[in-house]
Design a protein around this motif. Structure first.
Motif, mmCIF file in Angstrom:
data_model
loop_
_atom_site.group_PDB
_atom_site.id
_atom_site.type_symbol
_atom_site.label_atom_id
_atom_site.label_comp_id
_atom_site.label_asym_id
_atom_site.label_seq_id
_atom_site.Cartn_x
_atom_site.Cartn_y
_atom_site.Cartn_z
ATOM 1 N N PRO A 125 0.761 -1.257 0.016
ATOM 2 C CA PRO A 125 0.021 -0.124 0.025
ATOM 3 C C PRO A 125 0.908 1.209 -0.032
ATOM 4 O O PRO A 125 2.163 1.234 0.141
ATOM 5 C CB PRO A 125 -0.662 -0.191 1.406
ATOM 6 N N ASP A 126 0.306 2.348 -0.365
ATOM 7 C CA ASP A 126 0.961 3.819 0.121
ATOM 8 C C ASP A 126 1.311 3.725 1.408
ATOM 9 O O ASP A 126 0.725 3.291 2.264
ATOM 10 C CB ASP A 126 -0.170 4.675 -0.296
ATOM 11 N N HIS A 127 2.633 4.436 1.555
ATOM 12 C CA HIS A 127 2.992 4.553 2.888
ATOM 13 C C HIS A 127 3.383 3.550 3.590
ATOM 14 O O HIS A 127 3.655 3.431 4.796
ATOM 15 C CB HIS A 127 2.210 5.629 3.712
ATOM 16 N N LEU A 151 9.523 0.471 -7.613
ATOM 17 C CA LEU A 151 8.996 1.187 -6.395
ATOM 18 C C LEU A 151 9.349 2.621 -6.246
ATOM 19 O O LEU A 151 8.603 3.195 -5.509
ATOM 20 C CB LEU A 151 8.996 0.211 -5.128
ATOM 21 N N GLU A 169 12.259 9.632 -6.937
ATOM 22 C CA GLU A 169 10.664 9.546 -7.056
ATOM 23 C C GLU A 169 10.174 8.382 -6.120
ATOM 24 O O GLU A 169 10.874 7.289 -6.030
ATOM 25 C CB GLU A 169 10.478 9.158 -8.625
ATOM 26 N N ASN A 170 9.387 8.536 -5.374
ATOM 27 C CA ASN A 170 8.668 7.762 -4.634
ATOM 28 C C ASN A 170 7.186 7.778 -4.385
ATOM 29 O O ASN A 170 6.435 8.142 -3.510
ATOM 30 C CB ASN A 170 9.293 7.913 -3.017
ATOM 31 N N PRO A 171 6.693 7.121 -5.625
ATOM 32 C CA PRO A 171 5.219 7.377 -5.751
ATOM 33 C C PRO A 171 4.287 6.813 -4.743
ATOM 34 O O PRO A 171 3.182 7.381 -4.682
ATOM 35 C CB PRO A 171 5.190 6.731 -7.159
ATOM 36 N N LYS A 172 4.786 5.823 -3.879
ATOM 37 C CA LYS A 172 3.764 5.241 -3.024
ATOM 38 C C LYS A 172 4.221 5.922 -1.713
ATOM 39 O O LYS A 172 3.588 5.460 -0.645
ATOM 40 C CB LYS A 172 4.043 3.654 -3.060
ATOM 41 N N GLN A 173 5.144 6.946 -1.701
ATOM 42 C CA GLN A 173 5.639 7.555 -0.470
ATOM 43 C C GLN A 173 5.871 6.466 0.528
ATOM 44 O O GLN A 173 5.417 6.352 2.004
ATOM 45 C CB GLN A 173 4.279 8.405 0.074
ATOM 46 N N LEU A 174 6.816 5.547 0.150
ATOM 47 C CA LEU A 174 7.259 4.440 1.147
ATOM 48 C C LEU A 174 8.076 4.973 2.220
ATOM 49 O O LEU A 174 8.908 5.978 2.158
ATOM 50 C CB LEU A 174 7.963 3.378 0.429
ATOM 51 N N GLU A 175 7.739 4.497 3.410
ATOM 52 C CA GLU A 175 8.610 4.734 4.540
ATOM 53 C C GLU A 175 9.859 3.709 4.417
ATOM 54 O O GLU A 175 9.605 2.557 5.047
ATOM 55 C CB GLU A 175 7.986 4.925 5.896
ATOM 56 N N ASP A 192 6.087 -3.689 6.530
ATOM 57 C CA ASP A 192 5.371 -4.357 5.517
ATOM 58 C C ASP A 192 6.083 -5.203 4.686
ATOM 59 O O ASP A 192 5.536 -5.937 4.046
ATOM 60 C CB ASP A 192 4.720 -3.219 4.719
#
Length: 268
Positions: A125-127, A151, A169-175, A192
């Motif tokens: 999922p996002d984040h 990703l 670029e981090n389109p899903k705004q992964l942490e 995750d």
């Protein structure tokens, strides 16, 4: 005369004991090889069995981290180690002023993205919280893996030296969280997904095929492990014999039969 005779006898006996002791020490000379717990150590144990058949005794010393085996090799506590790829070895040399070298390739140990929560890459999922190794080389390797999985996007040509600041670029705004490599399998309960090398997955008793979301390419330079030595020992006959045995058919067979494709020989 009797006194001189006794002294002579004592000296002869002492010389005989010392001579036998010296011979014993020579016969018991052991090649000390360091490896991280799990598959690396298992393969070195297989090499040790082959070596003993040819009169070369090998003691396998296991480690639970990435730094100590190189420190022990550099200070002479080990003769060889087998657990790392060449870029990691070169980074260690640059950071510590050591002169360790590769004597030959050993096994193909790929990094993968694993999860106990999700079964497909697209499900992340996002984040999402993603863990990667916190050492410079394997941290960059983890970022390359995420980039290869589409990703994130990294700055051009940063390679394995990539850091979090190189993400463009981090389109899903992964942490993305940095964790010690040996602790990554345990972190799967709290994140995750995590980028983990195969040795730590398997030594933790986790199933790479069951938990895998994405696997590093077989062609990745950082997937190829090497046998390392001190530079001054590059021509040591016993060390070269060890590497030759490492790359022998019996060891190739052991790798294929034991790991069923999750780990492969890196040598041709």
């Amino acid at each position: 005369m009797k006194k001189n005779k006794k002294v002579s006898q004592w000296l002869f006996g002492a010389a005989l004991v010392l001579g036998l002791t010296g011979c014993g020490q020579k016969d018991e000379a052991v090649l000390k090889v360091g490896a991280t717990v799990g598959p690396h150590a298992q393969v070195v144990e297989a090499v040790a069995r082959e070596a003993e058949k040819q009169g070369l005794k090998v003691e396998v010393i296991e480690f639970s981290d990435y730094i100590t085996p190189n420190a022990a090799l550099a200070d002479g506590s080990l003769d060889l180690n087998s657990y790392q790829h060449l870029p990691f070895l070169q980074t260690y040399n640059a950071n510590n002023g050591s002169h360790l070298i590769s004597l030959g390739e050993s096994i193909l140990m790929r990094m993968g993205l694993y999860s106990q929560t999700y079964h497909k890459l697209a499900e992340l999922p996002d984040h999402a919280r993603i863990a990667i190794p916190n050492d410079p080389t394997n941290g960059g390797r983890g970022l390359l893996l995420l980039a290869d999985a589409n990703l994130i996007t990294l700055k051009p040509d940063v390679g394995h030296k990539a850091t979090l600041s190189d993400i463009v670029e981090n389109p899903k705004q992964l942490e993305i969280i940095e964790i010690e490599a040996a602790q990554l399998p345990r972190s799967l309960e709290d994140v995750d997904a995590a980028a983990i090398t195969m040795n730590y997955m398997m030594s933790s008793g986790l199933d790479p095929k069951e938990l895998g979301l994405y696997l590093e390419s077989k062609d990745a330079a950082l997937a190829v492990m090497v046998v390392a030595a001190r530079e001054e020992d590059k021509d040591n006959a016993d060390y070269q014999k060890f590497v030759k045995l490492y790359q022998s058919q019996p060891v190739r067979d052991f790798i294929q039969q034991t790991f069923n494709g999750t780990i492969e020989p890196a040598f041709q």
